[in-house]
Scaffold this motif. Structure first.
Motif, PDB file in Angstrom:
ATOM      1  N   SER A 128       0.803  -1.220   0.000  1.00 20.01           N
ATOM      2  CA  SER A 128       0.000   0.000   0.000  1.00 20.01           C
ATOM      3  C   SER A 128       0.840   1.277   0.000  1.00 20.01           C
ATOM      4  O   SER A 128       0.283   2.361   0.162  1.00 20.01           O
ATOM      5  CB  SER A 128      -0.922   0.013   1.230  1.00 20.01           C
ATOM      6  OG  SER A 128      -1.849  -1.033   1.173  1.00 20.01           O
ATOM      7  N   ASN A 487      -9.064   5.394   8.012  1.00 16.68           N
ATOM      8  CA  ASN A 487      -9.486   4.139   7.403  1.00 16.68           C
ATOM      9  C   ASN A 487     -10.410   4.421   6.221  1.00 16.68           C
ATOM     10  O   ASN A 487     -11.162   5.404   6.237  1.00 16.68           O
ATOM     11  CB  ASN A 487     -10.271   3.285   8.407  1.00 16.68           C
ATOM     12  CG  ASN A 487      -9.381   2.579   9.401  1.00 16.68           C
ATOM     13  OD1 ASN A 487      -8.227   2.935   9.582  1.00 16.68           O
ATOM     14  ND2 ASN A 487      -9.927   1.586  10.078  1.00 16.68           N
ATOM     15  N   ILE A 488     -10.355   3.554   5.233  1.00  9.28           N
ATOM     16  CA  ILE A 488     -11.393   3.609   4.201  1.00  9.28           C
ATOM     17  C   ILE A 488     -12.634   2.936   4.762  1.00  9.28           C
ATOM     18  O   ILE A 488     -12.560   2.112   5.694  1.00  9.28           O
ATOM     19  CB  ILE A 488     -10.930   2.913   2.902  1.00  9.28           C
ATOM     20  CG1 ILE A 488     -10.435   1.483   3.177  1.00  9.28           C
ATOM     21  CG2 ILE A 488      -9.848   3.729   2.220  1.00  9.28           C
ATOM     22  CD1 ILE A 488     -10.096   0.700   1.915  1.00  9.28           C
ATOM     23  N   VAL A 493     -14.343  -1.965   0.505  1.00  8.77           N
ATOM     24  CA  VAL A 493     -13.539  -3.175   0.365  1.00  8.77           C
ATOM     25  C   VAL A 493     -14.392  -4.224  -0.326  1.00  8.77           C
ATOM     26  O   VAL A 493     -15.539  -4.464   0.050  1.00  8.77           O
ATOM     27  CB  VAL A 493     -13.070  -3.690   1.737  1.00  8.77           C
ATOM     28  CG1 VAL A 493     -12.245  -4.947   1.578  1.00  8.77           C
ATOM     29  CG2 VAL A 493     -12.276  -2.615   2.456  1.00  8.77           C
ATOM     30  N   PRO A 508      -9.231  -1.963   6.028  1.00  5.06           N
ATOM     31  CA  PRO A 508      -9.476  -0.514   5.969  1.00  5.06           C
ATOM     32  C   PRO A 508      -8.299   0.350   6.396  1.00  5.06           C
ATOM     33  O   PRO A 508      -8.173   1.490   5.934  1.00  5.06           O
ATOM     34  CB  PRO A 508     -10.672  -0.332   6.917  1.00  5.06           C
ATOM     35  CG  PRO A 508     -11.403  -1.622   6.845  1.00  5.06           C
ATOM     36  CD  PRO A 508     -10.330  -2.661   6.732  1.00  5.06           C
ATOM     37  N   SER A 511      -5.180   1.065   3.403  1.00 13.87           N
ATOM     38  CA  SER A 511      -5.463   1.745   2.133  1.00 13.87           C
ATOM     39  C   SER A 511      -4.196   2.413   1.594  1.00 13.87           C
ATOM     40  O   SER A 511      -3.264   2.711   2.344  1.00 13.87           O
ATOM     41  CB  SER A 511      -6.572   2.775   2.320  1.00 13.87           C
ATOM     42  OG  SER A 511      -6.189   3.762   3.252  1.00 13.87           O
ATOM     43  N   LEU A 531      -6.615  -1.718  -3.241  1.00 16.30           N
ATOM     44  CA  LEU A 531      -7.672  -1.232  -2.362  1.00 16.30           C
ATOM     45  C   LEU A 531      -8.011   0.185  -2.799  1.00 16.30           C
ATOM     46  O   LEU A 531      -7.147   0.908  -3.297  1.00 16.30           O
ATOM     47  CB  LEU A 531      -7.215  -1.219  -0.896  1.00 16.30           C
ATOM     48  CG  LEU A 531      -7.151  -2.550  -0.146  1.00 16.30           C
ATOM     49  CD1 LEU A 531      -6.633  -2.311   1.267  1.00 16.30           C
ATOM     50  CD2 LEU A 531      -8.509  -3.233  -0.106  1.00 16.30           C
ATOM     51  N   ASN A 534      -8.658   6.510  -0.072  1.00 18.87           N
ATOM     52  CA  ASN A 534      -9.641   7.234   0.732  1.00 18.87           C
ATOM     53  C   ASN A 534     -10.142   8.469  -0.027  1.00 18.87           C
ATOM     54  O   ASN A 534      -9.362   9.155  -0.694  1.00 18.87           O
ATOM     55  CB  ASN A 534      -9.016   7.658   2.061  1.00 18.87           C
ATOM     56  CG  ASN A 534     -10.056   8.024   3.103  1.00 18.87           C
ATOM     57  OD1 ASN A 534     -10.872   8.914   2.890  1.00 18.87           O
ATOM     58  ND2 ASN A 534     -10.021   7.341   4.226  1.00 18.87           N
TER      59      ASN A 534
END
Length: 689
Positions: A128, A487-488, A493, A508, A511, A531, A534
């Motif tokens: 990520s 967090n997303i 997801v 989450p 991301s 992923l 955000n």
């Protein structure tokens, strides 16, 4: 006295005079003179009046260019001999004094902070962080591209989580091959290039190693399930029965992810044990061959040049051989209904006798590669004991037998609620239980915990970073926390990921890193990322925050600079001053230094504190060195009236002749890590205060 000129040298010789050859003409010149003067008659004699005393005094004085014979005559005289001897002994005395002073300075100097103590650690989840080949997955080349960001943060140590070849069924935590890189991250050449680039920038790198289990795709497991040679007992196999299509396991042991930790294998016709997912069979660490395999893996990566390891899941390395049922938390609960990990006391599957012998063997191997000057190899253990702080502290080792440099500290992540009191309790729990002479560490984020913004709120991101970077010890920052990433949302997801297993519940907080306001936040130039990014990436990214003086990123950099430039902030004393439901106040100070720093951190509602009443010797005024509200920096505040808003943090600098740690009222509230004292006269640190 009448002296003939041609007899004059003889007369001087008899009076102990010296013939100065420097005044004798060479033969050619004499011949020329002879020829020229042959036409004139030279007088044969002449008379000169000479004072014998004057002659004697003149010839007895030393002069430049004296031959050795004359020099020796003068060197034996008392005035020259004594002077020479005085100079000789002065040189000897000066040399001895210099050697003694050097030895004294070395003996009194405190131990220099090692690289893993002197800098924060930056933890990267490689998938990520940055994608370099437009496939939507972060990779090793991407990390190399962004090393300047690490140095921009004034950080010297990078921690890269697992990148071994893996089916990625468990996000890479079950290795298929410990000696290879997963193709999604690149190749071994990519890793070697990254390692060289990291070292070229003066940085260090730590990597993850989870020795407890492998993937069920690992060659060892395939050989073990077929009972091939020494691999037969590489895993934990037990007979189990099948009835009406159901497997009856050997006991009630439950996986961390829930349900039985035993899985029936159709090939071997036995059950194998797994503390985590069924795709992650546990290795049998009671088998010496397995222990040697792990030692060989450690040596392989240390030989590559890795600077340290985080050993994860180590409390699970051994299980009891008697296979008894573990006691239930609720004794009245029907055993058949126990499916959750929290429903049992794990007396037989964690922290068994012999575990620390294995940890010490890892340390021994690390030490073998630490003998080269400047190449100390760091060892951390990643095991969150939560309720059992004493078990956590055992990973430090003892006074005489070292284990980890430190076990990773998740107290600030595990807090159930946020307040000044809860922060104090989390800090104090670690400091008062840590063995004497050991080094603390702190983390406010990790790949397996919700981000700060999501967990406790956006308004507390800056004050949590201020706490992290002003406590004694090593701070650990999870990528993205320096800009306040969130967090997303779980809905973003994919359903496929969520249904793949419990480990994907932690997606989450994984991301993609938000680099700029362009498409996909600058994480990838491809069409999509593994992923989703955000949705706040246009305002929460590195590029835009680097231009704002009051951004989370700017404050983070200012705090790391303060930590590296001010002695009281990276070693010395920490003393608790005050805590209540809203604020946590503590000082950092160093013996011999006439100034200190006081942190006033608000984790609740607006608050006013009279610090002068709490610490009577505190000066009436202090200067705001740093504030979460950047515009307040440099202001002078009245210590009788320190006001903070919700989520505000202040670093106050003040002059003092009486440090807090010397005050009787604060005995038992002060801790020193790598204690040292400062000499203003010599501008150096020493040990014996």
């Amino acid at each position: 006295v009448k002296v003939e000129a041609r007899n004059f040298p003889m007369e001087l010789s008899e009076k102990r005079g010296v013939e100065n050859n420097g005044f004798v003409q060479n033969e050619a010149f004499e011949d020329k003179e002879t020829d020229t003067s042959s036409q004139e008659e030279m007088p044969k004699t002449c008379s000169v009046d000479v004072d014998p005393v004057a002659v004697e005094e003149t010839v007895l004085k030393p002069y430049a260019g004296m031959p050795k014979e004359v020099l020796l005559q003068f060197s034996s005289q008392a005035r020259y001999r004594v002077t020479r001897e005085i100079l000789f002994w002065l040189i000897i005395a000066g040399s001895v004094a210099l050697v003694c002073a050097t030895i004294a300075i070395i003996a009194l100097s405190p131990k220099c902070l090692d690289w893993w103590q002197a800098s924060p650690i930056y933890q990267i989840y490689p998938r990520s962080f940055k994608d370099s080949n437009m496939d939507g997955n972060g990779d090793l080349k991407g990390i190399q591209e962004k090393l300047d960001h690490i140095t921009y943060l004034n950080i010297k140590t990078v921690w890269i989580t697992s990148f071994f070849k893996s089916p990625l069924k468990d996000l890479g935590y079950g290795a298929e091959d410990f000696y290879d890189i997963d193709p999604i991250f690149g190749s071994m050449r990519d890793f070697e290039n990254l390692l060289a680039a990291i070292h070229d920038k003066g940085l260090k790198v730590i990597m993850d190693l989870i020795p407890n289990h492998t993937s069920n795709k690992h060659r060892w497991f395939q050989l073990s399930r077929n009972r091939t040679g020494k691999y037969t007992d590489y895993y934990i196999w037990q007979d189990c029965t099948q009835a009406a299509g159901y497997v009856i396991p050997p006991n009630n042991w439950v996986s961390v992810f829930g349900n039985s930790s035993w899985q029936f294998d159709d090939v071997r016709k036995q059950c194998y044990f797994h503390q985590f997912g069924k795709e992650q069979p546990d290795l049998n660490f009671r088998n010496p061959d397995v222990q040697q395999e792990i030692q060989d893996i450690i040596k392989f990566w240390l030989g590559k040049g890795v600077d340290g390891f985080s050993f994860g899941g180590v409390k699970f390395l051994l299980e009891a051989t008697h296979l008894r049922d573990e006691p239930p938390v609720n004794k009245s609960q029907n055993g058949e209904n126990i499916t959750a990990y929290s429903q049992l006391y794990h007396d037989y599957t964690t922290t068994q006798v012999g575990l620390h012998d294995i940890i010490r063997s890892f340390r021994h191997t690390m030490n073998e590669y630490s003998r080269e000057p400047g190449r100390y190899r760091f060892m951390g253990t990643d095991d969150d004991e939560k309720e059992d702080i004493e078990a956590t502290m055992m990973y430090y080792g003892t006074t005489f037998i070292q284990e980890a440099d430190f076990p990773f500290n998740f107290n600030l992540i595990n807090m159930k609620n946020l307040s000044g009191n809860s922060i104090f309790e989390a800090v104090d729990l670690w400091m008062k239980n840590m063995p004497a002479g050991k080094w603390p560490n702190w983390a406010v984020g990790s790949p397996n915990a919700a981000r700060i913004s999501t967990r406790i709120g956006k308004e507390y991101v800056n004050v949590m970073n201020m706490l992290l970077l002003t406590l004694p010890g090593t701070p650990i920052t999870y990528y993205g926390e320096e800009i306040g990433m969130e967090n997303i949302v779980s809905e973003s997801v994919s359903e496929e990921c969520v249904n793949s297993g419990p480990v994907f519940a932690t997606l989450p907080e994984k991301s993609p890193m938000q680099w700029d306001g362009e498409a996909n936040a600058g994480f990838t130039e491809g069409n999509s990322s593994w992923l989703p990014v955000n949705s706040d990436y246009k305002s929460v990214n590195v590029q835009i925050q680097s231009t704002w003086s009051n951004s989370t990123l700017s404050l983070y950099r200012a705090l790391t600079l303060l930590r590296s430039s001010e002695l009281p902030m990276n070693r010395g004393w920490m003393c608790y001053i005050w805590n209540d439901s809203d604020v946590f106040v503590y000082v950092r100070e160093l013996d011999g230094l006439d100034r200190g720093f006081m942190m006033v951190l608000n984790f609740g509602q607006e608050s006013i504190v009279d610090l002068k009443a709490i610490v009577p010797n505190l000066p009436s005024e202090a200067v705001i060195r740093l504030s979460t509200h950047f515009s307040n920096a440099g202001e002078v505040v009245n210590t009788k009236l320190i006001k903070t808003e919700r989520g505000e943090g202040l670093v106050l600098e003040y002059k003092t002749a009486k440090p807090v740690h010397t005050m009787e009222a604060f005995q038992g509230k002060c801790f020193a890590a790598e204690k040292a004292c400062y000499s203003k006269a010599l501008d150096l640190l020493y040990v014996n205060c």
